[in-house]
Design a protein around this motif. Sequence first.
Motif, short mmCIF file in Angstrom:
data_model
loop_
_atom_site.label_atom_id
_atom_site.label_comp_id
_atom_site.label_asym_id
_atom_site.label_seq_id
_atom_site.Cartn_x
_atom_site.Cartn_y
_atom_site.Cartn_z
N LEU A 100 -48.49 100.90 30.85
CA LEU A 100 -47.03 100.85 30.84
C LEU A 100 -46.52 99.61 31.56
O LEU A 100 -45.46 99.08 31.20
N ASP A 101 -47.26 99.13 32.55
CA ASP A 101 -46.87 97.92 33.27
C ASP A 101 -46.75 96.72 32.34
O ASP A 101 -45.87 95.87 32.52
N LEU A 102 -47.60 96.64 31.32
CA LEU A 102 -47.52 95.53 30.36
C LEU A 102 -46.27 95.63 29.49
O LEU A 102 -45.69 94.62 29.11
N ILE A 103 -45.87 96.86 29.18
CA ILE A 103 -44.67 97.08 28.37
C ILE A 103 -43.43 96.67 29.17
O ILE A 103 -42.49 96.09 28.61
N HIS A 104 -43.43 96.96 30.46
CA HIS A 104 -42.30 96.54 31.30
C HIS A 104 -42.19 95.02 31.32
O HIS A 104 -41.09 94.47 31.40
N ASP A 105 -43.33 94.35 31.25
CA ASP A 105 -43.34 92.88 31.26
C ASP A 105 -42.88 92.29 29.93
O ASP A 105 -42.35 91.19 29.89
N GLY A 106 -43.10 93.03 28.84
CA GLY A 106 -42.70 92.54 27.53
C GLY A 106 -42.65 93.66 26.52
O GLY A 106 -43.70 94.08 26.01
N VAL A 107 -41.46 94.16 26.24
CA VAL A 107 -41.29 95.30 25.33
C VAL A 107 -41.92 95.03 23.97
O VAL A 107 -42.43 95.94 23.31
N GLU A 108 -41.94 93.78 23.56
CA GLU A 108 -42.51 93.45 22.25
C GLU A 108 -44.02 93.69 22.18
O GLU A 108 -44.60 93.70 21.11
N LEU A 109 -44.64 93.92 23.33
CA LEU A 109 -46.08 94.19 23.36
C LEU A 109 -46.42 95.62 22.92
O LEU A 109 -47.56 95.91 22.58
N ARG A 110 -45.43 96.51 22.93
CA ARG A 110 -45.66 97.91 22.54
C ARG A 110 -46.11 97.95 21.08
O ARG A 110 -45.45 97.43 20.19
N CYS A 111 -47.26 98.60 20.84
CA CYS A 111 -47.85 98.59 19.50
C CYS A 111 -47.19 99.57 18.54
O CYS A 111 -47.26 99.38 17.32
N ILE A 112 -46.57 100.61 19.07
CA ILE A 112 -45.93 101.61 18.22
C ILE A 112 -44.77 102.23 19.00
O ILE A 112 -44.86 102.41 20.22
N ALA A 113 -43.69 102.51 18.33
CA ALA A 113 -42.50 103.03 18.99
C ALA A 113 -42.80 104.37 19.68
O ALA A 113 -43.50 105.22 19.14
N GLN A 114 -42.25 104.53 20.87
CA GLN A 114 -42.45 105.75 21.65
C GLN A 114 -42.00 106.97 20.86
O GLN A 114 -42.66 108.02 20.87
N GLU A 115 -40.90 106.86 20.13
CA GLU A 115 -40.38 107.98 19.35
C GLU A 115 -41.38 108.42 18.28
O GLU A 115 -41.53 109.61 18.01
N LYS A 116 -42.07 107.47 17.67
CA LYS A 116 -43.05 107.79 16.64
C LYS A 116 -44.23 108.55 17.24
O LYS A 116 -44.73 109.50 16.65
N VAL A 117 -44.67 108.14 18.43
CA VAL A 117 -45.77 108.84 19.11
C VAL A 117 -45.32 110.25 19.48
O VAL A 117 -46.08 111.21 19.31
N GLN A 118 -44.10 110.38 19.97
CA GLN A 118 -43.58 111.70 20.33
C GLN A 118 -43.50 112.61 19.11
O GLN A 118 -43.81 113.81 19.20
N GLN A 119 -43.11 112.08 17.96
CA GLN A 119 -43.07 112.87 16.73
C GLN A 119 -44.47 113.32 16.33
O GLN A 119 -44.68 114.45 15.92
N PHE A 120 -45.43 112.39 16.43
CA PHE A 120 -46.83 112.71 16.13
C PHE A 120 -47.31 113.86 17.02
O PHE A 120 -47.92 114.81 16.55
N CYS A 121 -47.02 113.77 18.31
CA CYS A 121 -47.45 114.80 19.26
C CYS A 121 -46.78 116.13 18.98
O CYS A 121 -47.43 117.18 19.01
N LYS A 122 -45.50 116.08 18.68
CA LYS A 122 -44.77 117.32 18.38
C LYS A 122 -45.33 117.99 17.14
O LYS A 122 -45.53 119.21 17.12
N ALA A 123 -45.63 117.21 16.11
CA ALA A 123 -46.17 117.77 14.86
C ALA A 123 -47.54 118.41 15.08
O ALA A 123 -47.90 119.36 14.39
#
Length: 191
Positions: free
Chosen positions: A121-144
């Motif tokens: 998460l520290d790398l994401i704080h340094d550069g949001v564009e580094l996130r490989c997949i949107a948090q919302e998409k991961v949360q949807q995957f987990c919920k499903a």
Amino acid sequence: MNQIQSYKVILVGDNKVGKTSFFIRITKNVAPRQPQSTIGVEYATKQVVFKELIINLKIWDTAGSEKYKSLTSNHFHQSQGALLFYDLTDLYSYENLQFWLKDIYNNADDRIVIIIVGNKLDLIHDGVELRCIAQEKVQQFCKAKNLLYCEISTKTGEGINELIDQLAQNLQARKVSQDVLQQRPRQNCCT
């Protein structure tokens, strides 16, 4: 506070996603410095207090390398919890969650508590564009898939206490519901 509960928890995921860094941080209470890849399995215990209980988390750090797969999969048996790691900046490690989930489901108890852990998460704080997949998409995957989700940084420690609390709470809830099921009187099918 004299009641003690013990749970076996496995750390699962690809190489270099932060399993060993997490293992070092929570079992030795130090920030990890360039840990070596795990060969096979390492084991340690972490004691946490949850409500009026002392909980012993027996943590098994498994190798993420394919060549150790058969060895590490054997340690999934009789696990009550699994922390399934991926690197927030590495799409390949996220896509491999399906592979690891299949391995957990094939080798662990059906009622295992699984938490998907997005690390670095520290790398994401340094550069949001580094996130490989949107948090919302991961949360949807987990919920499903009826999975829990948490984002952490093993480097800074961010989110780790919340992850341990979430793990302890869900392991204990699993045990309570299992105890209730075992205490129910059996139904006679002929009455």
